[in-house]
Write a protein that holds these residues in place. Structure first.
Motif, PDB file in Angstrom:
ATOM      1  N   THR A 133      -6.945 -18.596 -36.840  1.00  0.00           N
ATOM      2  CA  THR A 133      -6.867 -17.276 -36.441  1.00  0.00           C
ATOM      3  C   THR A 133      -6.497 -16.524 -37.840  1.00  0.00           C
ATOM      4  O   THR A 133      -6.022 -16.574 -38.352  1.00  0.00           O
ATOM      5  CB  THR A 133      -5.856 -17.044 -35.516  1.00  0.00           C
ATOM      6  OG1 THR A 133      -6.169 -18.084 -34.637  1.00  0.00           O
ATOM      7  CG2 THR A 133      -5.821 -15.611 -35.107  1.00  0.00           C
ATOM      8  N   PHE A 164      -0.585 -16.589 -37.178  1.00  0.00           N
ATOM      9  CA  PHE A 164      -0.095 -17.205 -36.051  1.00  0.00           C
ATOM     10  C   PHE A 164      -0.347 -18.599 -36.297  1.00  0.00           C
ATOM     11  O   PHE A 164      -0.900 -19.492 -35.268  1.00  0.00           O
ATOM     12  CB  PHE A 164      -1.071 -16.662 -34.799  1.00  0.00           C
ATOM     13  CG  PHE A 164      -0.622 -15.609 -34.364  1.00  0.00           C
ATOM     14  CD1 PHE A 164       0.513 -15.447 -33.264  1.00  0.00           C
ATOM     15  CD2 PHE A 164      -1.345 -14.540 -34.393  1.00  0.00           C
ATOM     16  CE1 PHE A 164       1.005 -14.306 -32.698  1.00  0.00           C
ATOM     17  CE2 PHE A 164      -0.748 -13.151 -34.009  1.00  0.00           C
ATOM     18  CZ  PHE A 164       0.405 -13.132 -33.158  1.00  0.00           C
ATOM     19  N   THR A 166       0.870 -21.885 -36.041  1.00  0.00           N
ATOM     20  CA  THR A 166       2.056 -22.568 -35.371  1.00  0.00           C
ATOM     21  C   THR A 166       2.544 -23.813 -36.176  1.00  0.00           C
ATOM     22  O   THR A 166       1.537 -24.550 -36.645  1.00  0.00           O
ATOM     23  CB  THR A 166       1.746 -22.759 -34.089  1.00  0.00           C
ATOM     24  OG1 THR A 166       1.368 -21.875 -33.322  1.00  0.00           O
ATOM     25  CG2 THR A 166       2.969 -23.356 -33.316  1.00  0.00           C
TER      26      THR A 166
END
Ligand SMILES: Cc1cc2nc3c(=O)[nH]c(=O)nc-3n(C[C@H](O)[C@H](O)[C@H](O)COP(=O)(O)OP(=O)(O)OC[C@H]3O[C@@H](n4cnc5c(N)ncnc54)[C@H](O)[C@@H]3O)c2cc1C
Length: 398
Positions: A133, A164, A166
């Motif tokens: 992203t 983002f 993770t």
């Protein structure tokens, strides 16, 4: 004919996982090493050591790479049991994004790549992240991918901006999606690279402060500055990154559903116990229709979610790509889990919004699932497009 029965071995594994979560994992809830950007690696390793001793580590990975080699239906049972505690998937080493990354490596990686990355991931020795992203580029629309990888001699040079991501903090492996063609056309033109995450050409801009806090390593905004990658670090074929993204995302969506179903069940159990005990207007609040109906709606949401997961898992185990079904399951489960947790919060009254029970935290943790791995609206749009296209193909000329 779909068989919904659990064979005796799976029944035993389900009971063993439930006992493990209740006796060995739930006591760790509230440990100070559960922090705003996820559990620390020290806590994860402590929990994984317990799962290893219990024979429950990495249920999704093939036995030849150190996992339990479960099929998707068995995973549905074990992941739901693990999801009953937010620390359960961390303990079993089946949390996102590692779990999806391990699956991707197992299906697409070369033997050398599996030795280098999959084995230590399955053993819980390292963590990984997945960089797709972008703030201005790829998000709901993957075709907007702006990060590029250009050839310089036989090496690739990656430039781009992601967020983002993770688990970035502390991850050893970063799986990076970059554009290797002028534009993305017909699903081609993007490539995945296996990158050492400590390369100085990767800048960590910030850890993003988010609503939830259960993913180890939090979520980071990062930038690649002329990151040089050797050809052996290409995952699969050049230009086929989006084909492999489906390999990762389809099952990864479903495993999120499995884990969040366990979390929804936890909230429901807490709310049901409260509704039985707490009295108002002369009787337990659960006996007032307004509360009783919320509990019934929860039970129906949990039941529907489990059916959707099981049917999709059954299709995947049979070799079907199950794209439509995994999209539908993702929307069904993400929305149902949030409805369940939200009703539970309401049933608990004022206490619902306090940290006296886990429900307040679950409410924050479950909400983002309606956004990641494809927002609900995008899945609905894709489902509708497939329906319309199928109808057009089937339509006979008048
Ligand atoms: C907790 C969390 C973890 C994440 N982890 C990762 C990770 O590890 N790696 C990674 O690469 N990404 C990760 N993401 C990013 C995630 O995949 C994206 O947030 C998601 O794909 C949506 O993209 P976006 O945020 O850019 O939303 P946008 O593309 O800006 O879309 C915003 C909204 O527009 C609407 N919308 C968009 N298209 C349509 C349409 N066709 N029809 C109707 N409505 C539409 C939807 O409501 C959508 O929510 C994570 C996100 C979250 C919240």
């Amino acid at each position: 004919m779909i068989d919904f029965s659990l064979d005796p071995d799976l029944e035993r594994l389900k009971a063993r996982t439930e006992d493990f979560i209740r006796d060995q994992v739930i006591p760790y809830e509230g440990d100070p090493r559960e922090q705003a950007h996820g559990p620390t690696d020290e806590l994860r390793h402590e929990l994984m050591a317990k799962a290893r001793d219990a024979g429950l580590l990495s249920p999704h990975v093939g036995t030849e790479y150190g996992g339990m080699g479960l099929d998707k239906r068995a995973m549905a049972v074990v992941f739901e049991a693990a999801g009953y505690s937010l620390l359960g998937p961390q303990a079993l080493n089946c949390a996102a994004p590692d779990e999806g990354n391990m699956h991707l490596l197992e299906v697409v990686g070369t033997e050398a790549q599996k030795d280098q990355w999959l084995r230590p991931l399955a053993a819980g020795e390292i963590r990984s992240c997945f960089s797709m992203t972008e703030p201005e580029g790829a998000g709901s629309d993957p075709n907007m991918l702006e990060t590029t990888a250009r050839l310089d001699g036989n090496r690739w040079v990656i430039d781009g901006h992601k967020w983002f991501i993770t688990g970035f903090d502390g991850a050893r492996l970063n799986i990076v999606m970059a554009r290797t063609a002028e534009r993305i056309e017909h699903g081609q033109g993007a490539t995945m690279f296996l990158v050492d995450n400590d390369d100085p050409a990767i800048e960590r801009i910030r850890v993003q402060d988010t609503l939830e806090s259960s993913f180890a390593g939090g979520h980071c905004e990062i930038r690649f500055h002329d990151l040089v990658v050797t050809p052996d670090r290409v995952l699969g074929e050049i230009g086929e990154g989006y084909k492999y993204a489906q390999v990762r995302l389809g099952p990864a969506r479903l495993t999120h559903c499995m884990r969040w179903l366990g979390a929804a069940r936890r909230a429901h159990d807490i709310a049901t116990a409260y509704a039985n005990k707490r009295k108002a207007f002369g009787k337990p609040i659960g006996e007032h229709e307004g509360v009783g109906f919320m509990l019934a709606d929860n039970a129906m949401d949990i039941y529907t979610s489990r059916l959707a997961i099981w049917h999709t898992a059954w299709l995947l185990d049979a070799g079907d790509e199950a794209r439509q079904e995994s999209s539908m399951s993702k929307v069904i489960c993400a929305e149902a889990a949030f409805r369940v947790v939200d009703r539970c919060l309401q049933i608990l009254g004022g206490m619902g919004i306090t940290s006296d029970t886990l429900v307040e935290r679950l409410w924050r943790e479950v909400r983002p699932f309606r956004i990641y791995d494809g927002p609900s609206e995008v899945h609905r749009w894709v489902i509708a497009r497939r329906l319309l296209s199928r109808a057009r193909k089937q339509a006979r000329p008048e």
